[in-house]
Design an enzyme around this catalytic site. Structure first.
Site, mmCIF file in Angstrom:
data_model
loop_
_atom_site.group_PDB
_atom_site.id
_atom_site.type_symbol
_atom_site.label_atom_id
_atom_site.label_comp_id
_atom_site.label_asym_id
_atom_site.label_seq_id
_atom_site.Cartn_x
_atom_site.Cartn_y
_atom_site.Cartn_z
ATOM 1 N N ASP A 176 -6.930 -1.477 4.733
ATOM 2 C CA ASP A 176 -6.417 -2.596 3.946
ATOM 3 C C ASP A 176 -6.385 -3.923 4.708
ATOM 4 O O ASP A 176 -5.758 -4.874 4.278
ATOM 5 C CB ASP A 176 -5.066 -2.289 3.292
ATOM 6 N N ASP A 190 0.863 -1.160 0.000
ATOM 7 C CA ASP A 190 0.000 0.000 0.000
ATOM 8 C C ASP A 190 0.915 1.231 0.000
ATOM 9 O O ASP A 190 2.089 1.122 0.326
ATOM 10 C CB ASP A 190 -0.830 -0.069 1.293
ATOM 11 N N ASP A 247 -0.786 -0.609 6.229
ATOM 12 C CA ASP A 247 -0.742 0.036 7.541
ATOM 13 C C ASP A 247 -1.984 -0.280 8.363
ATOM 14 O O ASP A 247 -2.189 0.263 9.428
ATOM 15 C CB ASP A 247 -0.549 1.550 7.410
HETATM 16 P P1 ADP Z 1 -3.832 4.403 0.048
HETATM 17 O O1 ADP Z 1 -4.282 3.337 -0.874
HETATM 18 O O2 ADP Z 1 -2.790 5.275 -0.602
HETATM 19 O O3 ADP Z 1 -3.390 3.913 1.382
HETATM 20 P P2 ADP Z 1 -6.585 5.056 0.831
HETATM 21 O O4 ADP Z 1 -7.197 3.893 0.164
HETATM 22 O O5 ADP Z 1 -6.640 5.102 2.312
HETATM 23 O O6 ADP Z 1 -5.108 5.375 0.325
HETATM 24 O O7 ADP Z 1 -7.320 6.376 0.296
HETATM 25 C C1 ADP Z 1 -7.401 6.626 -1.093
HETATM 26 C C2 ADP Z 1 -7.759 8.051 -1.399
HETATM 27 O O8 ADP Z 1 -9.011 8.379 -0.819
HETATM 28 C C3 ADP Z 1 -6.804 9.061 -0.857
HETATM 29 O O9 ADP Z 1 -5.721 9.279 -1.716
HETATM 30 C C4 ADP Z 1 -7.683 10.300 -0.723
HETATM 31 O O10 ADP Z 1 -7.795 10.931 -1.983
HETATM 32 C C5 ADP Z 1 -9.017 9.726 -0.370
HETATM 33 N N1 ADP Z 1 -9.242 9.730 1.081
HETATM 34 C C6 ADP Z 1 -9.279 8.663 1.902
HETATM 35 N N2 ADP Z 1 -9.531 9.019 3.167
HETATM 36 C C7 ADP Z 1 -9.631 10.371 3.181
HETATM 37 C C8 ADP Z 1 -9.889 11.350 4.198
HETATM 38 N N3 ADP Z 1 -10.069 11.020 5.470
HETATM 39 N N4 ADP Z 1 -9.942 12.639 3.826
HETATM 40 C C9 ADP Z 1 -9.748 12.982 2.553
HETATM 41 N N5 ADP Z 1 -9.516 12.130 1.550
HETATM 42 C C10 ADP Z 1 -9.452 10.821 1.847
HETATM 43 MG MG MG Z 2 -3.762 2.995 3.210
#
Ligand code: ADP
Ligand code: MG
Length: 653
Positions: free
Chosen positions: A535, A330, A531
């Protein structure tokens, strides 16, 4: 001191061995000096005398063999030793019969001792179990209690140098916290009122007061100890191989012994000497060196890992770590710090910067996502947010991979990526930026603007990925819910082989499933590093789920198979090294034990090695194998060297 004491069972065993040994020695002396010819020349009397030490030391073995037969699992070590010694009695080798039992029990005793010792030394090296807690009572008095007796909400006092007994939050005082025992990380962390502190760490300096937020049983320290103690229950392939091997090997040896006892005498007529050789055969064939030393090696490997801050939840996972075909990771919080800085704010027409930021901060108020935490911190740093009324937030709806929707003072605020805006039919202005994660914000269907935030790649990430590949991980794949531009930029910087962007949590699962399919025809395995935020499903789906423990993130510790306590990616190639070392030592033991046994078996069949040689070969080999396994207790892999920076790619546009 308690550490060197013997267990009850060991004390009992030792008493039996010593008393049987003394009686045996006296009998041998009397027998060989011819002191009591009347007794020792009488076969029956001498047999009865030798039966005394035999039964004292061998009673548990005979009982084990008896239960084995009753449960139709008779071909175990107790059974082998029982027939070998009874056979020796039968052919008139009374003193050898006792020796077999005596030395077999000496060997068993040492094995048991070695196992308990290494279990204890792992626990000692972890050295995280707190012994007491100082609870401050409402009247101001301080009482020292067992960590078990601390209740949530109790105020605890921690003096410099003391261990933090339960997880909690600092209420008074500040100082440096030594987390080395948990994370293997020698740089202390600073803590001040409001900081969360984790049980098992040591207060370096200054007096701290903390409020307990968890009971001891739910605290990090006791969960970790439990994990380490139960880790050896999940067996590796190598261990299962040994069990299966013993399953076939023992009956084959027993059969061979029967052949040795019955066939040659048909031609030679020397029944007694061939039965004696067959008994020798049985003693040599005892597989205990393998049966014990291989699990001990894995146990040692898990211990070596926990000393550098890596929790491995089972021997099977440790084994898989050296056989990875694809490592998937991730992005946010795993490869990057998850610590965003606001780089730009774009307001919609007629909306002030303060209005946009305040609404975003309120909406993010309840979320634990790194983006939410960072936006709150960034705004606090700008002086906005200190006086925000978080009580206005009456509901938060997490949209994993998109952002979230919050109800604040009766209106609905949306914060998240462009997908969230599109899904909610918000008329928003798309912002372009190659490296920033963009948080669009809307209130009651009206677009307020975008906050551009940037994350930093973890400094060790590139080197750690290179090291994983050097240790044999075939390819490195990055998955992210973030935009393609950001994903590609980070992937390029880190040397990822493939990058998939714009994924929702369920997309991550199906990507991982596709990759598991790619590996289906090879014996290579897939690891996923995450993390624990959004996920957990992927962590469970992968062959090995590796989570950043962030010092006690519950979701991660539950879902993962391997937990990296200090979030340092270098720990992954280090785990791979420990895995290889463990497997190497197990293989050495297997080869060594089998070679020596085969050699003595041949010598025994030829009549060149008697019962004494057999007993010493068995006990000696077992001890050498155990010592070899115990080397893992002191093994500490070197962290990988930092890799050269990525070649700067010139953007074409
Ligand atoms: P990653 O796969 O990089 O770990 P996530 O799946 O947690 O990221 O989130 C994907 C996207 O969703 C982020 O890049 C962001 O654009 C949006 N996002 C997720 N959670 C939030 C939040 N709490 N506030 C704003 N945007 C969010
Ligand atoms: Mg993540």
């Amino acid at each position: 001191m308690a550490n060197h004491s013997l267990t009850k069972k060991q004390k009992k065993g030792l008493r039996r061995i010593i008393s049987a040994g003394v009686i045996y020695a006296v009998l041998m002396i009397l027998d060989h000096t011819g002191a009591l010819p009347i007794v020792f020349e009488n076969r029956l009397a001498s047999l009865l005398l030798y039966l005394i030490p035999y039964l004292i030391v061998g009673f548990t073995v005979l009982r084990g063999a008896f239960y084995g037969i009753k449960n139709h699992q008779m071909l175990d070590e107790s059974f082998l030793m029982t027939i070998a010694s009874i056979g020796a009695f039968a052919v008139g080798q009374t003193s050898e019969a006792v020796a077999v039992m005596l030395f077999y029990q000496v060997g068993e005793w040492f094995q048991d001792y070695a196992v308990t010792r290494s279990r204890r030394s792992i626990k000692d090296l972890l050295d995280i179990a707190p012994e007491y807690a100082n609870v401050e009572r409402p009247d101001g008095s301080v009482e020292t209690v067992d960590p078990d007796e601390v209740r949530v909400g109790d105020i605890l006092i921690i003096k410099p140098g003391e261990k933090i007994p339960v997880d909690g939050i600092i209420t008074e005082g500040s100082g440096m916290i030594d987390t080395a025992a948990l994370t293997g990380e020698s740089v202390p962390r600073s803590a001040r009122p409001g900081s969360e502190i984790i049980s098992g760490c040591i207060n370096g300096e200054g007096l701290l007061k903390m409020r307990a937020s968890k009971k001891y049983d739910d605290s990090t320290v006791s969960r970790i100890l439990e994990l380490v103690e139960n880790a050896s229950e999940k067996k590796s392939h190598t261990e299962n191989f040994i069990t299966r091997f013993a399953h076939y090997y023992t009956p084959i040896v027993v059969l061979a012994a029967v052949v040795v006892a019955l066939v040659p005498p048909i031609f030679t007529g020397h029944w007694l000497s061939w039965i004696y050789r067959a008994c020798t055969f049985l003693v040599i064939s005892c597989p205990c060196a393998l049966v014990l030393s291989v699990p001990l090696a894995f146990f040692g490997g898990i211990g070596a890992a926990s000393k550098v801050g890596i929790l491995v939840k089972g021997s099977n996972y440790l084994e898989l770590m050296s056989n990875l075909g694809i490592v998937v990771s991730d992005k946010t919080g795993t490869l990057t710090r998850g610590n965003f800085r606001v780089s730009r704010v774009e307001c919609a027409d007629g909306v002030s910067r303060a209005e946009l930021l305040e609404n975003a901060a309120l909406a993010e108020g309840m979320s634990t996502h790194p983006i939410a935490v960072s936006i709150r911190n960034a705004l606090r740093a700008e002086g906005i947010g200190a006086e925000l009324n978080t009580r206005l937030v009456t509901g938060t709806d997490n949209r994993a991979g998109l952002g979230l929707a919050a109800t604040v003072g009766g209106s609905e605020i949306l914060v998240g990526n462009e997908r969230l805006m599109r899904e909610n039919r918000i008329d928003f202005r798309e912002v372009h930026d190659d490296a920033a994660t963009i948080v669009y914000t809307a209130k009651d269907g009206k677009y307020l603007g975008a906050i551009l935030i940037r994350d930093e790649v973890k400094p060790e990430a590139r080197g750690a990925i290179a090291a994983m590949k050097k240790e044999g991980a075939g390819s490195f794949v990055m998955l992210t819910g973030d935009r393609k531009e950001v994903g590609d930029a980070v992937g390029r910087e880190l040397g990822a082989d493939r990058v998939y962007s714009g994924l929702l949590p369920q997309d991550k699962v199906s990507r991982v499933e596709d990759m598991l399919n790619e590996l289906k025809d090879s014996d290579k395995k897939l690891a996923f590093i995450g993390d624990g935020i959004n996920d957990a499903p992927v962590l469970t789906r992968a062959d090995v789920g590796i989570a950043m423990g962030s010092m006690g993130s519950d979701a991660a510790i539950e879902a993962a198979d391997v937990v990296i306590m200090d979030d340092n990616l270098n720990k992954i190639p280090m785990t791979m090294k420990i895995s290889k070392k463990t497997i190497g030592i197990s293989k050495e033991n297997i080869i060594f034990a089998l070679t020596v046994k085969a050699l003595i078996l041949v010598l025994g069949a030829l009549g060149l090695a008697g019962m004494w040689a057999a007993v010493f070969a068995d006990v000696g080999v077992a001890m050498l194998c155990i010592l070899n396994s115990m080397r893992l207790l002191v093994y500490r892999p070197a962290p990988p060297a930092a890799a050269a920076a990525a070649p700067k790619v010139q953007a074409a546009s």
